[in-house]
Structure formats: C-alpha cells, structure tokens
Design a protein around this motif. Structure first.
Motif, PDB file in Angstrom:
ATOM      1  N   PRO A  39       0.831  -1.213   0.000  1.00 40.47           N
ATOM      2  CA  PRO A  39       0.000   0.000   0.000  1.00 40.47           C
ATOM      3  C   PRO A  39       0.860   1.256   0.000  1.00 40.47           C
ATOM      4  O   PRO A  39       1.954   1.276   0.561  1.00 40.47           O
ATOM      5  CB  PRO A  39      -0.801  -0.122   1.304  1.00 40.47           C
ATOM      6  CG  PRO A  39       0.008  -1.011   2.168  1.00 40.47           C
ATOM      7  CD  PRO A  39       0.736  -1.946   1.250  1.00 40.47           C
ATOM      8  N   ASP A  40       0.355   2.279  -0.634  1.00 43.07           N
ATOM      9  CA  ASP A  40       1.040   3.564  -0.678  1.00 43.07           C
ATOM     10  C   ASP A  40       0.585   4.379   0.533  1.00 43.07           C
ATOM     11  O   ASP A  40      -0.551   4.845   0.585  1.00 43.07           O
ATOM     12  CB  ASP A  40       0.707   4.295  -1.979  1.00 43.07           C
ATOM     13  CG  ASP A  40       1.520   5.565  -2.149  1.00 43.07           C
ATOM     14  OD1 ASP A  40       2.636   5.624  -1.590  1.00 43.07           O
ATOM     15  OD2 ASP A  40       1.041   6.483  -2.834  1.00 43.07           O
ATOM     16  N   ILE A  41       1.457   4.495   1.511  1.00 48.04           N
ATOM     17  CA  ILE A  41       1.112   5.186   2.748  1.00 48.04           C
ATOM     18  C   ILE A  41       1.737   6.575   2.717  1.00 48.04           C
ATOM     19  O   ILE A  41       2.944   6.718   2.561  1.00 48.04           O
ATOM     20  CB  ILE A  41       1.619   4.404   3.978  1.00 48.04           C
ATOM     21  CG1 ILE A  41       0.994   3.020   3.990  1.00 48.04           C
ATOM     22  CG2 ILE A  41       1.314   5.156   5.259  1.00 48.04           C
ATOM     23  CD1 ILE A  41       1.554   2.104   5.045  1.00 48.04           C
ATOM     24  N   LYS A  42       0.884   7.571   2.876  1.00 49.78           N
ATOM     25  CA  LYS A  42       1.358   8.948   2.876  1.00 49.78           C
ATOM     26  C   LYS A  42       1.191   9.518   4.273  1.00 49.78           C
ATOM     27  O   LYS A  42       0.144   9.369   4.894  1.00 49.78           O
ATOM     28  CB  LYS A  42       0.565   9.782   1.873  1.00 49.78           C
ATOM     29  CG  LYS A  42       0.823   9.360   0.450  1.00 49.78           C
ATOM     30  CD  LYS A  42       0.071  10.208  -0.526  1.00 49.78           C
ATOM     31  CE  LYS A  42       0.424   9.703  -1.916  1.00 49.78           C
ATOM     32  NZ  LYS A  42      -0.508  10.025  -2.911  1.00 49.78           N
ATOM     33  N   PHE A  43       2.237  10.135   4.775  1.00 51.59           N
ATOM     34  CA  PHE A  43       2.190  10.739   6.094  1.00 51.59           C
ATOM     35  C   PHE A  43       3.115  11.934   6.114  1.00 51.59           C
ATOM     36  O   PHE A  43       4.046  12.041   5.335  1.00 51.59           O
ATOM     37  CB  PHE A  43       2.572   9.738   7.191  1.00 51.59           C
ATOM     38  CG  PHE A  43       3.865   9.021   6.916  1.00 51.59           C
ATOM     39  CD1 PHE A  43       5.069   9.573   7.294  1.00 51.59           C
ATOM     40  CD2 PHE A  43       3.870   7.793   6.269  1.00 51.59           C
ATOM     41  CE1 PHE A  43       6.258   8.919   7.024  1.00 51.59           C
ATOM     42  CE2 PHE A  43       5.060   7.138   6.002  1.00 51.59           C
ATOM     43  CZ  PHE A  43       6.254   7.697   6.381  1.00 51.59           C
ATOM     44  N   ASN A  44       2.818  12.813   7.023  1.00 53.71           N
ATOM     45  CA  ASN A  44       3.615  14.013   7.196  1.00 53.71           C
ATOM     46  C   ASN A  44       4.861  13.645   8.007  1.00 53.71           C
ATOM     47  O   ASN A  44       4.762  13.024   9.063  1.00 53.71           O
ATOM     48  CB  ASN A  44       2.782  15.071   7.929  1.00 53.71           C
ATOM     49  CG  ASN A  44       3.433  16.425   7.910  1.00 53.71           C
ATOM     50  OD1 ASN A  44       4.649  16.535   7.714  1.00 53.71           O
ATOM     51  ND2 ASN A  44       2.645  17.461   8.116  1.00 53.71           N
ATOM     52  N   GLN A  45       6.025  14.009   7.541  1.00 54.74           N
ATOM     53  CA  GLN A  45       7.288  13.657   8.187  1.00 54.74           C
ATOM     54  C   GLN A  45       7.381  14.195   9.612  1.00 54.74           C
ATOM     55  O   GLN A  45       8.040  13.597  10.449  1.00 54.74           O
ATOM     56  CB  GLN A  45       8.452  14.182   7.330  1.00 54.74           C
ATOM     57  CG  GLN A  45       9.764  13.507   7.564  1.00 54.74           C
ATOM     58  CD  GLN A  45       9.752  12.014   7.229  1.00 54.74           C
ATOM     59  OE1 GLN A  45       9.003  11.550   6.394  1.00 54.74           O
ATOM     60  NE2 GLN A  45      10.597  11.276   7.900  1.00 54.74           N
TER      61      GLN A  45
END
Length: 184
Positions: A54-60
């Motif tokens: 899955p492509d997981i996007k999160f703020n660093q």
C-alpha cells in the motif's frame, strides 16, 4: 555340635521401584516449570505477494525518531541524548502536541514513534527504551481517565467498568510505536 547356617537378612525391595515411580510422578505433576514469555507483540499479517504494497502517505513531522547505535548511544530527533530519563517527557510532549508546535505532531492519532537500533545494540538498552515508550503511553492513557500508569495497566478488561475506562482512554489515541528493522 554342628553350627546352623543363618540366612542372611534381606530387605524386600520388590516394592521399592513402585515407590520410586510414584514419587517421580508426584514431583512431575506438582512441579511448575517457569517459562519465559519474552516480549509480546502482535505482528501484522503477512502481505499478499500478488498485491503491491500500500502507498502510505504521512507528514514527516508526525514521526518521532529514536535511533540507538551499537555503542548504546541514542539519537532522538537527530540530537544526541545522554540522559535517558528525558525521553519520556519528550515522547509525551511530541504525542500530546495537537498541532500547537509546528515542529511536533499534528495529533495523538497521527503521531508515530519510530524506534530503530543497530544489530550491535544491547538487548538491555533496547528493552529499556521500549519500556519507556510503553510507560509514556500508559501515563497518557491513564491521565485521560484519571488514573496513574500502573492503575491503567492493571485494569481488568473482563470487568465492564474497567473495559469502558480502557476504551475511553484509548479512543482516537492509538499507540503508534514502529520498530524498524535493525541496521548493520
């Protein structure tokens, strides 16, 4: 006069084996063997090889990084930390930020604590840091429902009142501790 031959007295040992066998069974049944349970973690299920990851996007900024090198020295958010007792306060500050400080996490729901160690890191140091992270979360959960960390940990989840407190403490507040694979 002829001397009578005396028969040598013998101990009847035919039941000796039975007694030894019964004692052996008694001690096997009554002895408890201590078994080490180790660290209890629920691992994620194995990914399906036919599906792409899955492509997981999160703020660093929602990731709180803790690195432990092979000399048991720690880097917390890319800064050396010699006093491990400061770690609990930093974790709580990061998780409970709620977007106030733009350098810290957006909310407890989005905060991720990333723990990474080298292969040469001692187990003692790794477990100590992991315990501090667990204690930090237990203190935050307990504070939400008016308990100490120890009282929160000892809640009986079979008791409906304790279960409701436990659920209320953890509602929209996941324990996001990521343990990264060690590096060489």
């Amino acid at each position: 006069m002829a001397k009578k031959q005396r028969a040598n007295p013998t101990v009847n040992s035919s039941s000796m084996a039975d007694i030894a066998f019964l004692l052996l069974i008694f001690f096997l049944v009554t002895t408890t063997i201590a078994s080490d349970k180790g660290i209890l973690f629920q691992l994620p299920p194995k990914p399906d090889p036919n599906e792409p990851p899955p492509d997981i996007k999160f703020n660093q900024r929602n990731i709180f990084k803790i690195l432990i090198n092979s000399n048991d020295k720690m880097l917390v958010e890319d800064e050396p930390m010699d006093d491990i007792s400061q770690l609990k306060g930093k974790v709580k500050e990061f998780v409970l930020n709620n977007g106030k400080n733009k350098e810290l996490s957006d909310s407890p729901k989005d905060a991720i604590i990333s723990l990474k160690a080298d292969r040469g890191t001692s187990y003692e140091k790794f477990i100590t840091v992991l315990d501090i992270l667990e204690t930090s979360y237990n203190e935050m959960y307990g504070a939400r429902v008016g308990l100490t960390a120890d009282q929160f940990r000892e809640l009986d989840l079979k008791n409906p009142v304790d279960k409701e407190r436990y659920d209320r403490a953890r509602e929209n507040f996941p324990k996001n501790i990521s343990i990264a694979e060690p590096t060489n």
